[in-house]
Design a protein around this motif. Structure first.
Motif, mmCIF file in Angstrom:
data_model
loop_
_atom_site.group_PDB
_atom_site.id
_atom_site.type_symbol
_atom_site.label_atom_id
_atom_site.label_comp_id
_atom_site.label_asym_id
_atom_site.label_seq_id
_atom_site.Cartn_x
_atom_site.Cartn_y
_atom_site.Cartn_z
ATOM 1 N N VAL A 37 -52.225 -25.525 -7.063
ATOM 2 C CA VAL A 37 -51.641 -26.784 -7.515
ATOM 3 C C VAL A 37 -52.107 -27.899 -6.583
ATOM 4 O O VAL A 37 -51.815 -27.879 -5.384
ATOM 5 N N THR A 38 -52.854 -28.847 -7.112
ATOM 6 C CA THR A 38 -53.395 -29.937 -6.311
ATOM 7 C C THR A 38 -52.488 -31.160 -6.376
ATOM 8 O O THR A 38 -51.619 -31.271 -7.251
ATOM 9 N N THR A 39 -52.731 -32.073 -5.445
ATOM 10 C CA THR A 39 -51.976 -33.326 -5.438
ATOM 11 C C THR A 39 -52.204 -34.106 -6.730
ATOM 12 O O THR A 39 -51.278 -34.717 -7.271
ATOM 13 N N GLU A 40 -53.447 -34.065 -7.231
ATOM 14 C CA GLU A 40 -53.758 -34.784 -8.470
ATOM 15 C C GLU A 40 -52.934 -34.246 -9.638
ATOM 16 O O GLU A 40 -52.474 -35.015 -10.491
ATOM 17 N N GLU A 41 -52.745 -32.913 -9.692
ATOM 18 C CA GLU A 41 -51.957 -32.327 -10.767
ATOM 19 C C GLU A 41 -50.489 -32.732 -10.661
ATOM 20 O O GLU A 41 -49.830 -33.013 -11.666
ATOM 21 N N ILE A 42 -49.974 -32.762 -9.425
ATOM 22 C CA ILE A 42 -48.583 -33.177 -9.226
ATOM 23 C C ILE A 42 -48.404 -34.628 -9.656
ATOM 24 O O ILE A 42 -47.421 -34.983 -10.322
ATOM 25 N N VAL A 43 -49.362 -35.483 -9.287
ATOM 26 C CA VAL A 43 -49.287 -36.896 -9.676
ATOM 27 C C VAL A 43 -49.343 -37.040 -11.186
ATOM 28 O O VAL A 43 -48.611 -37.846 -11.774
ATOM 29 N N ALA A 44 -50.192 -36.229 -11.837
ATOM 30 C CA ALA A 44 -50.286 -36.288 -13.300
ATOM 31 C C ALA A 44 -48.967 -35.877 -13.947
ATOM 32 O O ALA A 44 -48.520 -36.493 -14.928
ATOM 33 N N ILE A 45 -48.315 -34.841 -13.397
ATOM 34 C CA ILE A 45 -47.015 -34.420 -13.917
ATOM 35 C C ILE A 45 -45.978 -35.518 -13.705
ATOM 36 O O ILE A 45 -45.154 -35.803 -14.578
#
Length: 433
Positions: A174-182
């Protein structure tokens, strides 16, 4: 009739495999872990299957291809004669058989595309976790039943992947970009409140921000000199009511320690003149290098159990002071507002008064500015202005960048105290004055 029933059964079975394939591939790992914690046994099975999906996908492809072949055979037998009869009512030429076959083929293909592929995959995409936990047990059983074929095709596939240098197993990170997208999706849907969105975003930025973005800079530090008399000490404390003060011998780089104002208050309550002495000066000062990120600084404070730290550069010179309150404010943002500490004040819809020490990321968040040029070369708004000018700015110096005008309106010595940031309405061509 039996052939038609066979086709219907093949379509349903094909739909099950297609739905299972998409659902297990699209199921989100984070949500599956939440479901597993809530007691869903199927969620754990899906996670294991996602970690090693080779055998499952091999089984699905074997099944889908076999069903497609059987569907073609049964379809031709079931529909060709009937279609030929109806076509013959309007056409009885030499192309009758070919036209009947083409119509039968298109009919069977359309049924499989619609009911065995598109509809089940759309359903699986709409609720992948719910579908995945329901079909995973059956899919595991079928995979076991077809194990010889699965091992063969999966082994060949792994060999080809290794030959071309591709990984054979899926790595879920789980990347930071994925967390931001969520977070963005949650904010748009309304499931994540604005304050929660801002707070989580600030926390994620702790690894990107360094101590200079949160500390009180060197020129703003108020310290007590060892030679200060009672009146001078009293005046400094009245003007700057802090809990602790640094104690120096002449200037800031000769730091002796710090004193707690409670110790000076005790002197005052005993009727003594406030003065500094060896007994009340604490010499164990907590130091932090300026290169630390805010996240690393928080961990350092937690380990040291201190309330403030002196920030030093690589030459061991004091560049600032940072407190727990400073670090908390850095990610609490507007959720906690302290009187007199607003760094960005909006004048109208087109302009903002900005403190020079404001972190550039904070201003970008307010402006909604994403593609900031060469953002790694500076940390503050004043630093951005200096970097773009390639010199120390004077009052009224300005730059125009990406449709924004940055103008220095308050200069103290070489320090940029305040800037006026406004939208540039003539196209935003970038130039410097």
């Amino acid at each position: 009739m039996s052939e038609l029933l066979g086709i219907v059964c093949l379509i349903l079975i094909s739909a099950l495999f297609a739905m299972s394939e998409i659902a297990i591939a699209a199921a989100r790992k984070i949500k599956l872990k939440i479901m597993m914690d809530e007691g869903h046994h199927g969620a754990e099975q899906v996670l294991k299957l996602q970690a090693h999906p080779g055998a499952f996908f091999a089984m699905v492809q074997i099944a889908l291809n076999a069903i497609a072949i059987l569907g073609g055979i049964l379809g031709e037998q079931a529909l060709t004669e009937s279609v030929s009869y109806y076509v013959s009512l309007v056409y009885q030429g030499p192309l009758l058989d070919k036209i009947s076959f083409a119509v039968s083929f298109l009919t069977i293909t359309s049924l499989f595309i619609l009911f065995a592929d598109l509809l089940p995959k759309r359903i699986a995409m709409l609720m992948p976790e719910a579908v995945a936990v329901r079909v995973v047990t059956l899919m595991n059983a079928i995979t076991t039943a077809f194990k010889p074929l699965v091992l063969f095709f999966n082994g060949v596939t792994n060999l080809v992947l290794k030959i071309f240098g591709f990984p054979t197993e899926r790595k879920d990170e789980v990347t930071t970009e994925e967390i931001v997208a969520i977070m963005d999706a949650g904010a748009k849907s309304g499931s994540l409140q604005a304050q929660e969105y801002q707070l989580i975003g600030n926390v994620l930025e702790l690894e990107c921000r360094t101590l200079p973005m949160a500390m009180t800079t060197r020129e703003s530090i108020v310290f007590l000199d060892l030679e200060d008399d009672s009146d001078t000490i009293n005046q400094k404390i009245l003007n700057n009511p802090h809990n602790q003060f640094l104690v120096c011998d002449g200037h800031l780089d000769k730091l002796l320690g710090f004193v707690d104002t409670k110790q000076l208050l005790k002197q005052l309550l005993r009727g003594e003149a406030v003065h500094l002495n060896e007994q009340i000066i604490e010499k164990e000062v907590f130091y932090l290098p300026e290169t630390l990120t805010l996240s690393e600084a928080l961990n350092a404070f937690k380990s040291a159990s201190e309330q403030f730290a002196v920030v030093v550069n690589e030459y061991a010179l004091i560049v600032g002071i940072v407190t727990i309150k400073d670090l908390m404010s850095s990610f609490m943002g507007d959720l906690v507002t302290f009187h007199g500490e607003e760094q960005i004040v909006q004048r109208d819809s087109e302009s903002w008064l900005v403190d020079g020490a404001t972190p550039m990321v904070d201003l970008c968040r307010v402006l909604g500015w994403e593609d900031v040029p060469e953002v790694n070369q500076y940390e503050t708004v004043a630093g951005f202005l200096i970097y773009r000018l390639k010199r120390l700015p004077k009052r009224a110096d300005h730059i125009i960048c990406d449709g924004y005008k940055f103008e220095a309106i308050d200069i103290e010595g070489v320090r940029v105290e305040q800037l006026l940031v406004s939208r540039y309405k003539e196209g935003g061509a970038e130039f410097t004055l």
